[in-house]
Structures are given as C-alpha cells and as structure tokens.
Write a protein that holds these residues in place. Structure first.
Motif, PDB file in Angstrom:
ATOM      1  N   LEU A 152      38.794  46.582  40.232  1.00 30.01           N
ATOM      2  CA  LEU A 152      37.428  46.469  39.721  1.00 30.01           C
ATOM      3  C   LEU A 152      37.043  47.607  38.788  1.00 30.01           C
ATOM      4  O   LEU A 152      36.466  47.363  37.724  1.00 30.01           O
ATOM      5  N   PRO A 153      37.339  48.886  39.124  1.00 26.68           N
ATOM      6  CA  PRO A 153      37.024  49.965  38.173  1.00 26.68           C
ATOM      7  C   PRO A 153      37.699  49.764  36.826  1.00 26.68           C
ATOM      8  O   PRO A 153      37.091  50.008  35.769  1.00 26.68           O
ATOM      9  N   ASN A 154      38.951  49.318  36.839  1.00 23.55           N
ATOM     10  CA  ASN A 154      39.662  49.110  35.574  1.00 23.55           C
ATOM     11  C   ASN A 154      39.130  47.893  34.831  1.00 23.55           C
ATOM     12  O   ASN A 154      39.058  47.906  33.593  1.00 23.55           O
ATOM     13  N   PHE A 155      38.744  46.868  35.551  1.00 22.04           N
ATOM     14  CA  PHE A 155      38.147  45.696  34.921  1.00 22.04           C
ATOM     15  C   PHE A 155      36.834  46.059  34.238  1.00 22.04           C
ATOM     16  O   PHE A 155      36.577  45.684  33.090  1.00 22.04           O
ATOM     17  N   GLU A 156      35.994  46.813  34.922  1.00 23.41           N
ATOM     18  CA  GLU A 156      34.705  47.228  34.359  1.00 23.41           C
ATOM     19  C   GLU A 156      34.905  48.100  33.121  1.00 23.41           C
ATOM     20  O   GLU A 156      34.145  48.018  32.152  1.00 23.41           O
ATOM     21  N   LYS A 157      35.938  48.913  33.143  1.00 29.17           N
ATOM     22  CA  LYS A 157      36.245  49.766  31.994  1.00 29.17           C
ATOM     23  C   LYS A 157      36.640  48.921  30.777  1.00 29.17           C
ATOM     24  O   LYS A 157      36.198  49.174  29.644  1.00 29.17           O
ATOM     25  N   LEU A 158      37.430  47.892  31.010  1.00 27.16           N
ATOM     26  CA  LEU A 158      37.844  47.010  29.924  1.00 27.16           C
ATOM     27  C   LEU A 158      36.668  46.214  29.372  1.00 27.16           C
ATOM     28  O   LEU A 158      36.557  45.987  28.168  1.00 27.16           O
ATOM     29  N   LYS A 159      35.758  45.791  30.258  1.00 26.85           N
ATOM     30  CA  LYS A 159      34.597  44.989  29.838  1.00 26.85           C
ATOM     31  C   LYS A 159      33.684  45.764  28.891  1.00 26.85           C
ATOM     32  O   LYS A 159      32.974  45.172  28.075  1.00 26.85           O
TER      33      LYS A 159
END
Length: 290
Positions: A74-81
């Motif tokens: 989730l932290p990496n997904f939010e960073k990509l978003k």
C-alpha cells in the motif's frame, strides 16, 4: 502537447482468484507483464521501462509470495499514484472462501500462507491481511461465479479501450519442404493448385507479385477451394471468439512457400481485414529460395 501517461496496472488479490488469467489477458492486450514483483522494487522497474520508451502500458502482479508484501504494497502503491507521469490502477481479484478452497483442491496445491496446514486456515489469514488492500483497490472483481473466459472478456472491456475482445488472426504462408509451423491452429495444404514454379517467367517471382496471383487464382480449382475456405472461416472465427480465444494462426502451405501459399495467404488476409478482423500476415519462407 500533452505527454501520454504510462499505464500501470497492479494485479493483486486472493490466491486462486484468477491472477493467472489476468496476466494472460493483459499480455494479449499488449501490456508488458511481470509476475511476482516486489513492491519495493516497483518504482525502479517502472522508471527503467519509462526510460526505455518501448512500452506504453505495463502490469505487475504483487501478492504474498513477495517478502513483506502486506507491509510494503500500500505505501508503494500510494507513492506511484501521486506521480503525474503515471496512470496507475490497482486491480483486486476476489472469490468466496468455498470457491477458493475448491480451486486449491482441484489443483492439489497448498496455500502459500498455510503450506503445511489446512487450506481454510491460509484463506482465512489471507483475507484478514488483505482487508485494507481490497478497500484501496480501484477495481474489485469477484470471480466466484465467473468462468476464465468471462473474466478475460471483462478485463478486455476494462483495459482494452472498450473493445469486447482483442482477437486477431495471424495468416502465415510456409513451405512444406521447410517443415510444418508448430504454432499453427489451422493448416491448409494448397499443393494441389497450379504451380507457377514451372512457368519460366513466374518462377523467380512470388505470391506478392500480381502475375503470380493472377496465374494461381485464374484456376477454377483455386476459386472453388478459396470459396470453401472463406465459408469455413466465416463459421469458425466467431466460434473461436465466443470461446474466448485471443488469437488464431492460419497457416497456408505449398511446396516451397513462394507462390501458391503466399497468394492464398495474401488474399485471405485482405478479405478478413475487410470483414473487420485484426490481421497480421507473415510469409515464413518467402526469402529462402533467393
């Protein structure tokens, strides 16, 4: 001029919910797909792909096979978003517990979170750990009552620019003297047609030349054969699409792959395109006699 964003689809969800079908579906839609991506490496991987300029859409499978998955995804997904150069979607595939357990039993696999224990325990733990991830997903698909074919069709609609399917036809010519094509779905032998090889002025031409095409197709036998071939495919192609097949390779063979097979393959390709099919034409052996 507005630059196109790199499309990124992150595929995740419950084990046994259909990620393998999603991988093949997105590959058929032209996505560059990597399986079992570590969440912490995703951004670096995307940067490499973006710098190469070779792909405009990629997909990555992330699941509990990756070490530290639930803490990192989730932290990496939010960073990509947050990146303005990316169009990121999180796809979560789910199914009810009974269906997931049944699928594991059919394949005789153990659950990744309970390799030595009960499948039910693994499914229960995975569902608990996936709660936040599912809530953050852009797209959630429940595959409980969805066949692989229907899942593929749904993914095509979601990620294939609204098309019902990405079906395309590969029409190939080849020479039997060089061996049968291993990837052909349908093979047609046209060695019974009049052979331009024995006509001195045509021998060194190919089925790409109008003189050869005219010679082959002026034969009543060729006309009758081709009419039957078209009629056969008019019935077969919609059936293949209905069954969820993404592509079909039709191989047309003559002795050397220079004249008759090339002529028929070219004519068939043109007619299928006129019918609205996506067609790629490939003359495997046309250069071998030169």
């Amino acid at each position: 001029m507005v630059e196109e964003k790199l499309k990124v689809v992150i595929i995740t969800g419950m084990s046994g919910a259909g990620k393998t079908v999603a991988v093949h579906s997105l590959e058929d839609l032209g996505y560059f797909v990597i399986d079992n991506m570590l969440p912490g490496l995703a951004e670096r991987f995307i940067d490499v792909i973006e710098d190469s300029g070779e792909f405009d859409k990629i997909a990555m499978v992330m699941d509990m096979r990756s070490r530290g998955f639930y803490d990192e995804v989730l932290p990496n997904f939010e960073k990509l978003k947050k990146r303005s150069d990316l169009d990121v979607k999180l796809l979560f595939l789910d199914a009810n517990d009974v269906t997931l357990i049944s699928r594991y039993k059919e394949t005789r696999r153990s659950h990744p979170l309970s390799p030595q224990g009960r499948i039910f325990d693994g499914v229960e733990l995975e569902r608990k750990l996936s709660t936040d991830l599912k809530s953050q997903a852009d797209i959630v698909i429940d595959t409980t009552n969805v066949t692989p074919r229907n899942l593929k069709l749904r993914l095509n609609k979601l990620f294939g620019h609204g098309e019902d399917n990405a079906f395309y036809v590969e029409v190939m010519s080849f020479g039997f003297k060089y061996g049968l094509p291993l990837d052909a779905d349908i093979v047609m032998d046209v060695r019974f047609l009049p052979n331009p090889f024995y006509i001195p002025e045509l021998k060194h031409l190919t089925g790409n030349d109008s003189a050869v095409q005219n010679y082959v197709m002026q034969s009543p036998l060729a006309k009758e054969f081709y009419q039957h071939l078209r009629s056969l495919l008019e019935i077969a192609l919609p059936g293949y699409i209905k069954e969820g097949k993404s592509s079909l390779t039709i191989a047309i063979g003559c002795t050397g792959g220079q004249h008759r097979s090339v002529t028929i393959a070219n004519k068939l390709s043109a007619d299928l395109k006129e019918k609205g099919y996506k067609v790629n034409t490939y003359h495997r052996d046309i250069e071998k006699a030169k």
